[in-house]
Design a protein around this motif. Sequence first.
Motif, PDB file in Angstrom:
ATOM      1  N   PHE A  67       0.810  -1.219   0.000  1.00  0.00           N
ATOM      2  CA  PHE A  67       0.000   0.000   0.000  1.00  0.00           C
ATOM      3  C   PHE A  67       0.846   1.273   0.000  1.00  0.00           C
ATOM      4  CE2 PHE A  67      -3.170  -2.713   2.699  1.00  0.00           C
ATOM      5  CZ  PHE A  67      -3.435  -3.484   1.588  1.00  0.00           C
ATOM      6  N   ALA A  68       2.184   1.122   0.033  1.00  0.00           N
ATOM      7  CA  ALA A  68       3.084   2.284   0.078  1.00  0.00           C
ATOM      8  C   ALA A  68       2.721   3.253   1.203  1.00  0.00           C
ATOM      9  CB  ALA A  68       3.125   2.995  -1.284  1.00  0.00           C
ATOM     10  N   LEU A  69       2.357   2.720   2.354  1.00  0.00           N
ATOM     11  CA  LEU A  69       2.021   3.545   3.530  1.00  0.00           C
ATOM     12  C   LEU A  69       3.127   3.391   4.576  1.00  0.00           C
ATOM     13  CD1 LEU A  69      -1.816   2.700   3.882  1.00  0.00           C
ATOM     14  CD2 LEU A  69      -0.791   4.741   2.836  1.00  0.00           C
ATOM     15  N   GLU A  70       4.272   4.005   4.306  1.00  0.00           N
ATOM     16  CA  GLU A  70       5.446   3.842   5.167  1.00  0.00           C
ATOM     17  C   GLU A  70       5.214   4.410   6.582  1.00  0.00           C
ATOM     18  OE1 GLU A  70       8.173   2.095   4.680  1.00  0.00           O
ATOM     19  OE2 GLU A  70       9.079   2.758   6.571  1.00  0.00           O
ATOM     20  N   THR A  71       4.592   5.571   6.674  1.00  0.00           N
ATOM     21  CA  THR A  71       4.346   6.186   7.997  1.00  0.00           C
ATOM     22  C   THR A  71       3.493   5.263   8.859  1.00  0.00           C
ATOM     23  OG1 THR A  71       4.346   8.297   6.866  1.00  0.00           O
ATOM     24  CG2 THR A  71       3.498   8.294   9.110  1.00  0.00           C
ATOM     25  N   GLU A  72       2.438   4.714   8.239  1.00  0.00           N
ATOM     26  CA  GLU A  72       1.532   3.831   8.963  1.00  0.00           C
ATOM     27  C   GLU A  72       2.256   2.550   9.387  1.00  0.00           C
ATOM     28  OE1 GLU A  72       0.978   5.662   6.364  1.00  0.00           O
ATOM     29  OE2 GLU A  72      -1.088   6.363   6.239  1.00  0.00           O
ATOM     30  N   ALA A  73       3.111   2.029   8.489  1.00  0.00           N
ATOM     31  CA  ALA A  73       3.871   0.808   8.806  1.00  0.00           C
ATOM     32  C   ALA A  73       4.762   1.051  10.021  1.00  0.00           C
ATOM     33  CB  ALA A  73       4.716   0.383   7.599  1.00  0.00           C
ATOM     34  N   GLN A  74       5.456   2.188  10.005  1.00  0.00           N
ATOM     35  CA  GLN A  74       6.345   2.498  11.132  1.00  0.00           C
ATOM     36  C   GLN A  74       5.576   2.736  12.413  1.00  0.00           C
ATOM     37  OE1 GLN A  74       9.283   5.491  10.224  1.00  0.00           O
ATOM     38  NE2 GLN A  74       9.952   4.373   8.397  1.00  0.00           N
ATOM     39  N   ALA A  75       4.372   3.283  12.279  1.00  0.00           N
ATOM     40  CA  ALA A  75       3.548   3.521  13.478  1.00  0.00           C
ATOM     41  C   ALA A  75       3.232   2.181  14.153  1.00  0.00           C
ATOM     42  CB  ALA A  75       2.269   4.259  13.100  1.00  0.00           C
ATOM     43  N   ILE A  76       2.934   1.155  13.361  1.00  0.00           N
ATOM     44  CA  ILE A  76       2.670  -0.175  13.944  1.00  0.00           C
ATOM     45  C   ILE A  76       3.942  -0.710  14.598  1.00  0.00           C
ATOM     46  CG2 ILE A  76       2.137  -2.604  13.436  1.00  0.00           C
ATOM     47  CD1 ILE A  76       0.221  -1.706  11.313  1.00  0.00           C
ATOM     48  N   GLU A  77       5.057  -0.618  13.890  1.00  0.00           N
ATOM     49  CA  GLU A  77       6.315  -1.149  14.433  1.00  0.00           C
ATOM     50  C   GLU A  77       6.686  -0.448  15.745  1.00  0.00           C
ATOM     51  OE1 GLU A  77       7.978  -2.546  10.048  1.00  0.00           O
ATOM     52  OE2 GLU A  77       8.602  -0.618  10.856  1.00  0.00           O
ATOM     53  N   ASN A  78       6.465   0.856  15.787  1.00  0.00           N
ATOM     54  CA  ASN A  78       6.766   1.599  17.024  1.00  0.00           C
ATOM     55  C   ASN A  78       5.829   1.203  18.154  1.00  0.00           C
ATOM     56  OD1 ASN A  78       8.883   2.903  15.817  1.00  0.00           O
ATOM     57  ND2 ASN A  78       7.656   4.662  15.185  1.00  0.00           N
ATOM     58  N   ALA A  79       4.565   0.939  17.822  1.00  0.00           N
ATOM     59  CA  ALA A  79       3.602   0.524  18.853  1.00  0.00           C
ATOM     60  C   ALA A  79       4.010  -0.829  19.437  1.00  0.00           C
ATOM     61  CB  ALA A  79       2.198   0.460  18.264  1.00  0.00           C
ATOM     62  N   VAL A  80       4.520  -1.719  18.584  1.00  0.00           N
ATOM     63  CA  VAL A  80       4.994  -3.030  19.066  1.00  0.00           C
ATOM     64  C   VAL A  80       6.182  -2.825  20.002  1.00  0.00           C
ATOM     65  CG1 VAL A  80       6.160  -5.179  18.369  1.00  0.00           C
ATOM     66  CG2 VAL A  80       4.151  -4.373  17.097  1.00  0.00           C
ATOM     67  N   LEU A  81       7.135  -2.015  19.583  1.00  0.00           N
ATOM     68  CA  LEU A  81       8.330  -1.760  20.407  1.00  0.00           C
ATOM     69  C   LEU A  81       7.945  -1.150  21.750  1.00  0.00           C
ATOM     70  CD1 LEU A  81      10.895  -0.346  17.815  1.00  0.00           C
ATOM     71  CD2 LEU A  81      10.908  -2.600  18.916  1.00  0.00           C
TER      72      LEU A  81
END
Length: 362
Positions: free
Chosen positions: A313-327
């Motif tokens: 989906f080329a949604l890099e900001t959203e992808a990073q938001a999930i990764e940060n929430a996991v961390l």
Amino acid sequence: MEFNVAVLPGDGIGPEVVAEALKVLQVVSEKFGHSFHLREGLIGGVAIDTLGTALADETLKMCKESDAVLLGAVGGSKWDNPQAKIHPEDGLLALRKGLKLFANLRPVKAFPMLVDSTNLKPEVVKGVDLVVVRELTGGLYFGQPKKQWRTAKGRHAVDTLAYSEVEIERILRVGFELARSRRKKLTSVDKANVLQSSRLWRQIAIEISADYLDIELKHMLVDACAMRFIQRPAEFDVLVTENMFGDILTDEASMLAGSMGMLPSASLAGIPRGKTFGLYEPIHGSAPSRAGQNLANPIATILSVAMMLRYSFALETEAQAIENAVLATLEQGYRTYDIMSNGKTRVGTKEMGDLIAQQLKG
Ligand code: IPM
Ligand code: MG
């Protein structure tokens, strides 16, 4: 933006981890204003039980009509009889092949807060940040002949490790391109001291490396690579390898991240560029003995959703938001059983999903 997602929960813990991943996707949709249209399909053992096939034509069709596919896991002891005509895993293999998903990206990162839940010394695991590019629609999994037969001398069986130049070149190029976007080191893993298919693989790697002079290419035998993974894993950047080698090496590599329950994957039909169709699934299996008990770690599937946002989906900001929430959730000390260690707070599948979703909401 609007996206169509095919959802295939599958067997065992599959439905449980997928439910948590969808919770997180729902938060992404609310927070960032996207619409994800979900359509659910059957695959694996549940498809065998209800439809008599591990992958129905309509499931494959539905996936082809979608922008991305999210999958849980397939398999279970119920369908494990080696004499059975169909196995749940056949459905997954037919799906990967049917969607032409030859490039399987399996990133492995050492989570600093999980070093005490790995079996390895912290100084070995520290700094691990690698990606295994596993060839996914050829090699030992698909080569013909592949059969069992009987003669006067008893029973026989054969599987074939076959590759064409086209198949080898396209997966190597995915490896080179990915290395170019990272630390510019590519390890091509083979068994060229024994196998003809590996000698061709190595030769083609040498030839196309001329197009990638900025990338440091190394060849490594698969047995040596298995050793190096627990000896000096932080030295690896991108690895590229045959289907079965990649299957085995990534289970091993998951121990560097602490658990199989932490590793996501993306299966793509080409070099990721813009919006690339793909299938996203955790690397772990259906863990039947853990199913239905709210035990399984949903993080691998949640991180697979992040990969889906990034690559399809080329949604890099959203992808990073999930990764940060996991961390952040791990940082706060929450752990499922597989990554539990002293002094941490043990939670179940649903609670972990809720915590990550809550964290993402902000
Ligand atoms: C994986 C799994 C699958 C594979 C099985 C379930 C067929 O082990 O995705 O690594 O071997 O590819
Ligand atoms: Mg595997």
